[in-house]
Design an enzyme around this catalytic site. Structure first.
Site, PDB file in Angstrom:
ATOM      1  N   ALA A 102     -19.226 -22.783 -15.725  1.00  0.00           N
ATOM      2  CA  ALA A 102     -19.777 -22.945 -17.254  1.00  0.00           C
ATOM      3  C   ALA A 102     -19.204 -23.946 -17.504  1.00  0.00           C
ATOM      4  CB  ALA A 102     -19.208 -21.530 -18.214  1.00  0.00           C
ATOM      5  N   ASP A 103     -19.461 -24.928 -18.291  1.00  0.00           N
ATOM      6  CA  ASP A 103     -19.042 -25.930 -19.153  1.00  0.00           C
ATOM      7  C   ASP A 103     -19.090 -25.686 -20.606  1.00  0.00           C
ATOM      8  OD1 ASP A 103     -21.679 -26.388 -20.175  1.00  0.00           O
ATOM      9  OD2 ASP A 103     -22.075 -28.400 -18.803  1.00  0.00           O
ATOM     10  N   SER A 104     -18.429 -26.494 -21.482  1.00  0.00           N
ATOM     11  CA  SER A 104     -18.360 -25.995 -23.154  1.00  0.00           C
ATOM     12  C   SER A 104     -19.678 -25.910 -23.497  1.00  0.00           C
ATOM     13  CB  SER A 104     -17.702 -27.423 -23.597  1.00  0.00           C
ATOM     14  OG  SER A 104     -18.638 -28.461 -23.516  1.00  0.00           O
ATOM     15  N   ASP A 106     -22.514 -24.380 -21.944  1.00  0.00           N
ATOM     16  CA  ASP A 106     -22.688 -22.999 -21.484  1.00  0.00           C
ATOM     17  C   ASP A 106     -21.982 -22.147 -22.217  1.00  0.00           C
ATOM     18  OD1 ASP A 106     -24.478 -23.895 -19.370  1.00  0.00           O
ATOM     19  OD2 ASP A 106     -22.904 -24.268 -17.996  1.00  0.00           O
TER      20      ASP A 106
END
Length: 149
Positions: A102-104, A106
């Site tokens: 996950a990135d920000s 997500d």
């Protein structure tokens, strides 16, 4: 022989280190164990086994109640769906969003999914503190409890 030391509710880190250092020395020399209790840290144990010169420190925090299993399971389901986690990839309470890819963005989408599922509103500050499934579940339990109170 076990030693116990009750810590005051408000303690300084240096005081705990001093007490811990003296107790560790006693544990190692006597090959026993020691436990500390306080309101912020519910249990710390140090033990040394005769067969080994190693010692182990265990901590468990009880400042906040942990979320119900049902809440954790729902969060796991939402995280799997939002991140399109492949079948067979385990997602547990300890799973970190970043380790699941996950990135920000997500993470924002996960929080939005949680808000919709649990009918809550998560403020930006609280959302930034969420790193694991357990963090999210604990926050949900807190917000749901506050909402019904």
């Amino acid at each position: 022989m076990a030693h116990c030391l009750a810590a005051v509710a408000s303690f300084s880190p240096s005081a705990v280190r001093r007490r811990l250092s003296s107790q560790v020395a006693n544990v190692i020399s006597s090959r026993s164990s020691v436990s500390f209790r306080s309101q912020k840290m519910s249990f710390v144990s140090i033990s040394s086994r005769p067969s080994s010169l190693r010692f182990k420190i265990c901590c468990s925090a009880t400042g906040e109640a942990q979320a119900k299993k049902e809440t954790v399971d729902k969060v796991c389901m939402i995280v799997k769906k939002q991140l399109a986690v492949p079948d067979g990839t385990p997602v547990t309470a300890e799973s970190k969003f970043s380790e699941l890819g996950a990135d920000s963005l997500d993470t924002v989408e996960i929080v939005m999914g949680l808000e919709e599922e649990f009918n809550i509103t998560v403020d930006e500050t609280s959302a930034q503190d969420i790193a694991t499934v357990q963090d999210a579940a604990d926050l949900i339990e807190k917000l749901v409890t506050e909402k019904t109170a």
